[in-house]
Scaffold this active site. Structure first.
Site, PDB file in Angstrom:
ATOM      1  CB  CYS A 115      -0.936   0.012   1.201  1.00 28.73           C
ATOM      2  SG  CYS A 115      -1.998  -1.432   1.228  1.00 28.73           S
ATOM      3  CG  HIS A 255      -3.062   3.310   2.792  1.00 32.84           C
ATOM      4  ND1 HIS A 255      -3.762   3.003   1.645  1.00 32.84           N
ATOM      5  CD2 HIS A 255      -2.977   2.161   3.507  1.00 32.84           C
ATOM      6  CE1 HIS A 255      -4.069   1.717   1.677  1.00 32.84           C
ATOM      7  NE2 HIS A 255      -3.616   1.187   2.797  1.00 32.84           N
ATOM      8  CG  ASN A 285      -6.849  -0.789   2.041  1.00 34.22           C
ATOM      9  OD1 ASN A 285      -6.226  -0.369   1.071  1.00 34.22           O
ATOM     10  ND2 ASN A 285      -6.263  -1.262   3.121  1.00 34.22           N
TER      11      ASN A 285
END
Ligand code: COA
Length: 330
Positions: A115, A255, A285
């Site tokens: 990520c 994020h 996500n």
């Protein structure tokens, strides 16, 4: 040192049309809209049709970013793709995207910093451009997480979605663009989030259901604790390195893993809600695509003004984390 800065010239995104809401998840497993909303802040995610390669998302995002930057595919010198879900290990996702957008003069490679990939890729692009080696770098964060999820595992499946975000990085006026960045890896913590690929250990097998050996597994609470600490620390580092305070920052683009992680870091940084870009209620996500997609949304809403100090900050598998401070110069 240089008479130019290195910054973002254009952005593009792709979110698949099909969505999966919390209400849909209630029908698939023992969960509830109330639980997901309270524990994560998420309401829906986008899912790519199973019969389409994930690179189709990146191709669309890349085309938009190239248009937005007012250049042509022929101008691109390098394509960096960040992904945890490559359609193939070879050809790389970046070569697949190169083919489809006809960026025939570009070199192309993929990186995997999970990520945190977009922050890593921005820093890599900066080096190539600052040295004069390349003029235009296309970064595509292309994630099809729905493909590596065990849809019977309620601890993870409710969190993830599919998306792509792209940016063109190139020269901007001196004083603008990326000013500071910080990249870190903690390989000794890697066992807290795993996605086996060409090798599956006995430990990997034991953590997963039979036939689900190559799905994403995580220790949610370990990752949660790491995430708040890592995001807070990485943000502080780049802000202090630039000789600024959090007061000087116009927007933090984090994020998008869990609203409680974002709020936990924001509280420690004394950052008010209006200075944080949050999109996870609509996307879930989306791994490394989180930051470029959130940047694109903020740009479209007119939230990014020339001269604003923006901090992009991420954490993820590896474990990894990183942040970049840039002065918006688009
Ligand atoms: N629906 C309903 N209940 C659920 C559930 C779901 N989808 N998932 C877990 N639960 C239950 C658990 O079984 C547990 O029940 P118990 O108390 O009876 O054992 C309870 O809810 C609390 O579980 P817990 O794991 O402590 O919840 P949490 O508040 O830590 O939230 C995560 C779980 C995964 C949402 C959270 O830990 C998280 O976001 N972690 C970070 C993960 C991440 O960011 N990963 C990606 C990195 S890039």
């Amino acid at each position: 040192m240089h008479d130019f800065g290195v910054g973002i010239l254009g952005t593009g995104i792709y979110l698949p049309e099909k969505t999966l809401t919390n209400a849909d998840l209630e029908k698939m497993m023992d969960t509830s809209d109330d639980w997901i909303t309270r524990r994560t802040g998420m309401k829906k995610r986008h899912l790519l049709d199973d019969d389409k390669p994930a690179c189709t998302m990146g191709v669309e995002a890349a085309k938009q970013a190239i248009r937005d930057a007012n250049i042509t595919p022929d101008d691109i010198d390098l394509i960096i793709v960040t992904t945890e879900t490559p359609d193939y290990l070879s050809p790389s996702m970046s070569c697949l995207i190169q083919k489809h957008i006809h960026a025939n003069k570009a070199a192309a490679f993929d990186i995997n910093a999970a990520c945190t990939g977009f922050v890593y890729a921005m820093t890599i692009a900066q080096q190539f451009i600052e040295t004069g080696y390349y003029r235009f770098v296309l970064i595509v964060s292309n994630e099809g997480l729905s493909r590596i999820i065990d849809w019977k595992d309620r601890n993870t499946s409710i969190l993830f979605g599919d998306a792509a975000g792209a940016v063109v990085v190139g020269r901007v006026k001196k004083g603008y663009g990326i000013r500071k960045s910080y990249l870190a890896s903690f390989g000794d913590l890697g066992h807290n989030l795993t996605i086996p690929c060409c090798y599956v250990s006995e430990e990997d097998r034991q953590k997963r259901r039979k036939e689900m050996e190559r799905t994403l597994w995580q220790d949610g609470s370990e990752v949660f604790t790491f995430a708040i600490r890592a995001m807070t620390d990485a943000t502080r580092r780049v802000v202090e390195a630039e000789g600024k305070t959090m007061e000087d920052v116009a927007l933090v683009v984090p994020h998008q893993a869990n609203l409680r992680i974002i709020n936990g870091a924001a509280k420690r940084l004394h950052l008010s809600d209006d200075k944080i870009a949050v999109i996870l209620q609509d996307t879930g996500n989306i791994s490394s695509a989180s930051i470029p997609v959130a940047l694109n949304f903020s740009d479209k809403k007119g939230l990014l003004k020339k001269g604003d100090i923006i901090v992009m900050v991420a954490f993820g598998g590896g474990l990894t984390c990183g942040a970049a401070l840039l002065v918006w110069g688009k």
